[in-house]
Scaffold this motif. Sequence first.
Motif, PDB file in Angstrom:
ATOM      1  N   HIS A  94       0.834  -1.200   0.000  1.00  0.00           N
ATOM      2  CA  HIS A  94       0.000   0.000   0.000  1.00  0.00           C
ATOM      3  C   HIS A  94       0.872   1.254   0.000  1.00  0.00           C
ATOM      4  N   THR A  95       1.981   1.214   0.734  1.00  0.00           N
ATOM      5  CA  THR A  95       2.894   2.361   0.765  1.00  0.00           C
ATOM      6  C   THR A  95       3.452   2.647  -0.619  1.00  0.00           C
ATOM      7  N   TRP A  96       3.802   1.590  -1.347  1.00  0.00           N
ATOM      8  CA  TRP A  96       4.275   1.771  -2.726  1.00  0.00           C
ATOM      9  C   TRP A  96       3.194   2.451  -3.578  1.00  0.00           C
ATOM     10  N   ILE A  97       1.938   2.025  -3.410  1.00  0.00           N
ATOM     11  CA  ILE A  97       0.851   2.640  -4.176  1.00  0.00           C
ATOM     12  C   ILE A  97       0.711   4.115  -3.803  1.00  0.00           C
ATOM     13  N   TRP A  98       0.802   4.418  -2.507  1.00  0.00           N
ATOM     14  CA  TRP A  98       0.736   5.815  -2.067  1.00  0.00           C
ATOM     15  C   TRP A  98       1.789   6.671  -2.777  1.00  0.00           C
ATOM     16  N   THR A  99       3.020   6.162  -2.866  1.00  0.00           N
ATOM     17  CA  THR A  99       4.101   6.961  -3.448  1.00  0.00           C
ATOM     18  C   THR A  99       3.912   7.229  -4.930  1.00  0.00           C
ATOM     19  N   MET A 111       3.379  13.098   0.459  1.00  0.00           N
ATOM     20  CA  MET A 111       4.222  12.750   1.598  1.00  0.00           C
ATOM     21  C   MET A 111       5.670  13.141   1.335  1.00  0.00           C
ATOM     22  N   ASP A 112       6.400  13.354   2.437  1.00  0.00           N
ATOM     23  CA  ASP A 112       7.829  13.661   2.334  1.00  0.00           C
ATOM     24  C   ASP A 112       8.658  12.391   2.184  1.00  0.00           C
ATOM     25  N   ALA A 113       8.299  11.370   2.950  1.00  0.00           N
ATOM     26  CA  ALA A 113       9.102  10.149   2.993  1.00  0.00           C
ATOM     27  C   ALA A 113       8.189   8.932   3.059  1.00  0.00           C
ATOM     28  N   ALA A 114       8.739   7.798   2.646  1.00  0.00           N
ATOM     29  CA  ALA A 114       7.971   6.557   2.637  1.00  0.00           C
ATOM     30  C   ALA A 114       8.877   5.397   3.026  1.00  0.00           C
ATOM     31  N   VAL A 115       8.332   4.499   3.853  1.00  0.00           N
ATOM     32  CA  VAL A 115       9.069   3.307   4.272  1.00  0.00           C
ATOM     33  C   VAL A 115       8.210   2.072   3.995  1.00  0.00           C
ATOM     34  N   PRO A 116       8.299   1.510   2.787  1.00  0.00           N
ATOM     35  CA  PRO A 116       7.608   0.247   2.507  1.00  0.00           C
ATOM     36  C   PRO A 116       8.453  -0.909   3.053  1.00  0.00           C
ATOM     37  N   MET A 117       7.841  -1.761   3.863  1.00  0.00           N
ATOM     38  CA  MET A 117       8.565  -2.867   4.489  1.00  0.00           C
ATOM     39  C   MET A 117       7.980  -4.215   4.066  1.00  0.00           C
ATOM     40  N   ALA A 118       8.836  -5.229   4.060  1.00  0.00           N
ATOM     41  CA  ALA A 118       8.418  -6.593   3.709  1.00  0.00           C
ATOM     42  C   ALA A 118       7.614  -6.599   2.416  1.00  0.00           C
ATOM     43  N   SER A 119       8.133  -5.930   1.412  1.00  0.00           N
ATOM     44  CA  SER A 119       7.410  -5.792   0.145  1.00  0.00           C
ATOM     45  C   SER A 119       8.389  -5.406  -0.947  1.00  0.00           C
ATOM     46  N   GLN A 120       7.882  -5.422  -2.173  1.00  0.00           N
ATOM     47  CA  GLN A 120       8.637  -4.908  -3.309  1.00  0.00           C
ATOM     48  C   GLN A 120       7.636  -4.387  -4.341  1.00  0.00           C
ATOM     49  N   PRO A 121       8.046  -3.426  -5.184  1.00  0.00           N
ATOM     50  CA  PRO A 121       7.097  -2.746  -6.071  1.00  0.00           C
ATOM     51  C   PRO A 121       6.897  -3.460  -7.400  1.00  0.00           C
ATOM     52  N   THR A 122       6.977  -4.760  -7.384  1.00  0.00           N
ATOM     53  CA  THR A 122       6.911  -5.567  -8.601  1.00  0.00           C
ATOM     54  C   THR A 122       5.632  -6.404  -8.608  1.00  0.00           C
ATOM     55  N   ASP A 161      -3.734  -8.152  -8.454  1.00  0.00           N
ATOM     56  CA  ASP A 161      -3.299  -7.260  -9.541  1.00  0.00           C
ATOM     57  C   ASP A 161      -2.325  -6.184  -9.068  1.00  0.00           C
ATOM     58  N   PHE A 162      -1.744  -6.363  -7.892  1.00  0.00           N
ATOM     59  CA  PHE A 162      -0.772  -5.374  -7.411  1.00  0.00           C
ATOM     60  C   PHE A 162       0.447  -5.311  -8.329  1.00  0.00           C
ATOM     61  N   ASP A 163       0.820  -4.105  -8.742  1.00  0.00           N
ATOM     62  CA  ASP A 163       2.017  -3.900  -9.564  1.00  0.00           C
ATOM     63  C   ASP A 163       2.185  -2.403  -9.795  1.00  0.00           C
ATOM     64  N   VAL A 164       3.170  -1.801  -9.157  1.00  0.00           N
ATOM     65  CA  VAL A 164       3.417  -0.373  -9.366  1.00  0.00           C
ATOM     66  C   VAL A 164       4.696  -0.141 -10.175  1.00  0.00           C
TER      67      VAL A 164
END
Length: 351
Positions: free
Chosen positions: A155-160, A167-178, A269-272
């Motif tokens: 979800h953090t990846w989608i937000w970015t 947002m100023d900063a983002a910390v996506p954890m235990a995930s990847q944007p693929t 269908d997640f994929d950013v």
Amino acid sequence: MKAMAALAFAAAITPAFAADYPAPKQGEWIAKDFKFHTGEVMKELKLAYTTIGDPKGQPVLVLHGTGGSAQSMLGAGFAGELFGPGQALDASKYYIIIPDALGAGKSAKPSDGLRAKFPRYNYDDMVTAQYLLLKEGLGIKHLRLVIGNSMGGMHTWIWTTKYPGYMDAAVPMASQPTPMASRNWMMRRMLIETIKADPTYKNGDYTEQPPMLKIANVFFGIGTNGGTLRYQALAPTNAKAEEFVNKALAAPMKADANDFLYQWGSSQDFDVSKDLDKIEAQVLVINSADDERNPAETGILDQAMKRVKNGKVYLIPASTETRGHGTTGSMAKLYKDAVADLLKTAPQRGM
């Protein structure tokens, strides 16, 4: 989409442990005429959330994993390491907002009554709901940080990528944007099929929770969570392995099968990956080297990060202490300094 504030209540809740940070407060807000990616519309979509700290503080959005809720982010291993005085997300400085994701916790979900007739939602719908809650429900104009774990990381990846200037900063954890693929999706698909194949499931019209719900969940957890080295240390003999499984199967499980299937299926269908060039925030990816669902050895995260302008990866070394995919959600002590350093250096762009 129109949304209308309907703050039902704001009451202090008791954390799972004694903490130095302010008592969490719960609230609810109703999004009006919420449109899903399928085109379906719900006239009223209930969204629950928890806040910690003074609303005048710098807003921080915290996002939980699949099957969890805001409450699952209040444990000693996460909140206890981050929200206290002098800690990275000190609640006297930051206003911490933790939504119950669409389909989870006290937010709208199939088990509220519609069962399998509830609109099919995906991660994009879930993030849209979070955005409406913050922007229209809580009046948050800009976030200092978005931090999320597992599903919350995705979800953090989608937000970015969907709201790059928010947002100023983002910390996506235990995930990847693929793309949701490989073992990560294969195991989710098997989890879903196992429950649907239970004769008592009855296409979602069951009278009791299907027995395969618990078995599938335990199987999935062991296969994609926990850490190889830690499991070897915990169960080095057949007797210890038997004991572990017996305890897992005997543990109470309050999940609802329809909610469960929707939650896991929503990731398909997640994929950013195509939108990484849009990211404006400073990004700190935190993964564990023994993450079963996002294995570092594939190199796909490193390849994707080449397209993130201001991003870096903090990889937690695997050990008997780490817990595979479960490391980041419960062991903030291993990365809290990295989060603090990010907030010291990330420019404030819209506060």
